[in-house]
Write a protein that holds these residues in place. Structure first.
Motif, mmCIF file in Angstrom:
data_model
loop_
_atom_site.group_PDB
_atom_site.id
_atom_site.type_symbol
_atom_site.label_atom_id
_atom_site.label_comp_id
_atom_site.label_asym_id
_atom_site.label_seq_id
_atom_site.Cartn_x
_atom_site.Cartn_y
_atom_site.Cartn_z
ATOM 1 N N GLU A 78 51.377 68.477 118.115
ATOM 2 C CA GLU A 78 52.189 67.273 117.942
ATOM 3 C C GLU A 78 53.575 67.458 118.560
ATOM 4 N N ARG A 81 53.419 67.123 122.348
ATOM 5 C CA ARG A 81 53.344 65.740 122.836
ATOM 6 C C ARG A 81 54.734 65.090 122.834
ATOM 7 N N VAL A 82 55.496 65.336 121.777
ATOM 8 C CA VAL A 82 56.857 64.805 121.709
ATOM 9 C C VAL A 82 57.699 65.367 122.864
ATOM 10 N N ARG A 86 59.416 63.147 125.957
ATOM 11 C CA ARG A 86 60.878 63.080 126.071
ATOM 12 C C ARG A 86 61.368 63.690 127.389
ATOM 13 N N LEU A 227 60.080 73.285 118.424
ATOM 14 C CA LEU A 227 60.272 72.170 119.348
ATOM 15 C C LEU A 227 61.124 72.599 120.540
ATOM 16 N N LEU A 338 66.875 65.309 119.258
ATOM 17 C CA LEU A 338 65.604 65.641 118.619
ATOM 18 C C LEU A 338 65.734 66.731 117.560
#
Length: 442
Positions: A78, A81-82, A86, A227, A338
């Motif tokens: 997940e 994908r973010v 971005r 992230l 983010l």
């Protein structure tokens, strides 16, 4: 322990040591037990299986690894994908196919690196082997009484030298590749721990245990660190996946790794210039001397470095610095919105670069890379200089064609690069007071 230092992984430390009694017709002489065991290990499996075993032993420090939790795999997917959406939205550079970031343990990551970079490791090992073989081959031309004594053994038997030379290729490949992959896996966070292009069409990777351990060590949110690694790898993947960028960097690294000198006279002269003779004299020319030299990778590699390699390094640094400067710029533009603690996360992860141990620095220099603070600072200054003189859109020209890649001299003068590629620079405001000097009185 540095690559190539110490006994090969898998050799039983309880086996008979050098100097043990052996049969008179044993071609290994007094080194029979050690060399025989080493030969058995190398012959029992192929070179890459041996390399994978060495890598796993170094990466895990002899401990077993647990399987990854499926929930963690889904969480990383997940975040990937973010990150992809971005980064692509900011740069306007979409990937040919959706990017999948696969979390792995250390052994899996090391094995994947070995599989991906067989050609690179093979060329590097072969180049080093040729130089060492040329150096050792001079012993074959020596007459009786000229061959040096080995501690505890005496003169090097011709049969032993022949066996060593025949085994050097497989040994060098397994030990060098396995050691390199193992040391990198013990430290790596993401796929691009080193900025080298990886094969297209495969998933990228993350060493999840290392990522989460880093978050705990710095008391940072785990999801933020995960992230950030995803964002960094997506940005690297975008630019290193551009065909002419990939071709240029692969060409520079590949040529460097294949270009260690094979001339024994050059190796000996450079060794003297670097003071290696003095080190042996001080240490008594025994195994302790070899271990002391292993503590200084620059001197070891410097003795075998060729003029061609020295010429390649500024070119490679210019390209790597530009890539890293661009990636950092993208992360700063995207990550702040983010990550809940972007400033702290970025400070910790960028500081980590400059706290790399000697093993990592040794590996960088094996590949002709110089990932020092100066390299990252030069890359950041180059990218900032372009944005200050033009705007964000000017950065897209960096990667538009091979001729637009900056040269080593342009890296420190972004205005020169802009003029060459046809970007009109706006005037920069002067900072501080500026006084016009009085005219000289003639």
């Amino acid at each position: 322990m540095y690559p190539f230092a110490g006994a090969p992984y898998g050799v039983d430390p309880a086996a008979p040591t050098i100097g043990a009694v052996s049969e008179p017709d044993d071609p290994f002489g007094a080194m029979g037990p050690f060399m025989g065991e080493l030969r058995r290990l190398m012959g029992a499996q192929n070179q890459w299986d041996s390399a994978a075993q060495i890598a796993a032993g170094i990466a895990n420090e002899g401990h077993s690894e647990s399987n990854l939790d499926p929930a963690d795999r889904m969480a990383v997917e997940e975040l990937a994908r973010v990150a992809e959406l971005r980064v692509a939205g900011h740069t306007g550079m979409s990937l040919n196919e959706p990017l999948r970031i696969e979390p792995m343990n250390r052994s899996q990551w090391a094995k994947r690196l070995l599989d991906d970079e067989r050609e690179l490791f093979g060329g590097l090992a072969d180049s080093l082997r040729r130089g060492l073989t040329a150096q050792m081959g001079e012993l074959e031309e020596m007459g009786d009484g000229e061959i040096p004594d080995l501690p505890g053994i005496g003169p090097l038997p011709p049969q032993l030298l022949e066996q060593i030379l025949s085994m050097m290729g497989p040994m060098m490949l397994s030990m060098m590749a396995g050691s390199t992959a193992g040391h990198l896996a013990a430290r790596a966070l993401g796929h691009y721990e080193l900025p080298i292009p990886r094969p297209a069409g495969k998933s990228t990777t993350m060493v999840l245990s290392n990522v989460d351990a880093f978050a705990r060590e710095w008391s940072l949110p785990t999801d933020d660190i995960r992230l950030w690694v995803c964002l960094s790898d997506v940005a690297h993947h975008q630019v290193l996946g551009i065909p002419h960028v990939r071709e240029r960097l692969e060409g520079l690294i590949g040529e460097y790794t294949r270009s260690f000198t094979e001339d024994p006279e050059v190796i000996e002269r450079q060794a003297r210039d670097l003071g290696l003779d003095d080190a042996f004299d001080e240490a008594g020319a025994d195994m302790a001397a070899l271990q002391s030299l292993a503590a200084d990778p620059d001197r070891l590699l410097g003795a075998m470095q060729s003029d061609r390699q020295r010429a390649l390094m500024p070119e490679a640094e210019a390209l790597v610095a530009t890539v890293e400067g661009w990636v950092d710029h993208v992360l700063d533009q995207v990550g702040a919105s983010l990550l809940s603690e972007y400033d702290r996360v970025t400070e910790a992860l960028r500081r980590r670069r400059f706290e790399a141990g000697p093993q990592t620095r040794f590996i960088e220099r094996l590949l002709g890379l110089e990932l020092s603070q100066s390299t990252f600072d030069r890359g950041a200054a180059f990218i900032d200089g372009i944005v200050d003189r033009a705007d964000e859109s000017a950065l897209s020209l960096l990667w538009s064609e091979a001729e637009h890649l900056p040269t080593a001299s342009e890296l420190d003068a972004p205005g020169l690069w802009m003029a060459r590629v046809g970007i009109e620079a706006r005037e920069l405001p002067f900072e501080g007071d500026f006084e016009i000097p009085d005219a000289p009185d003639f």
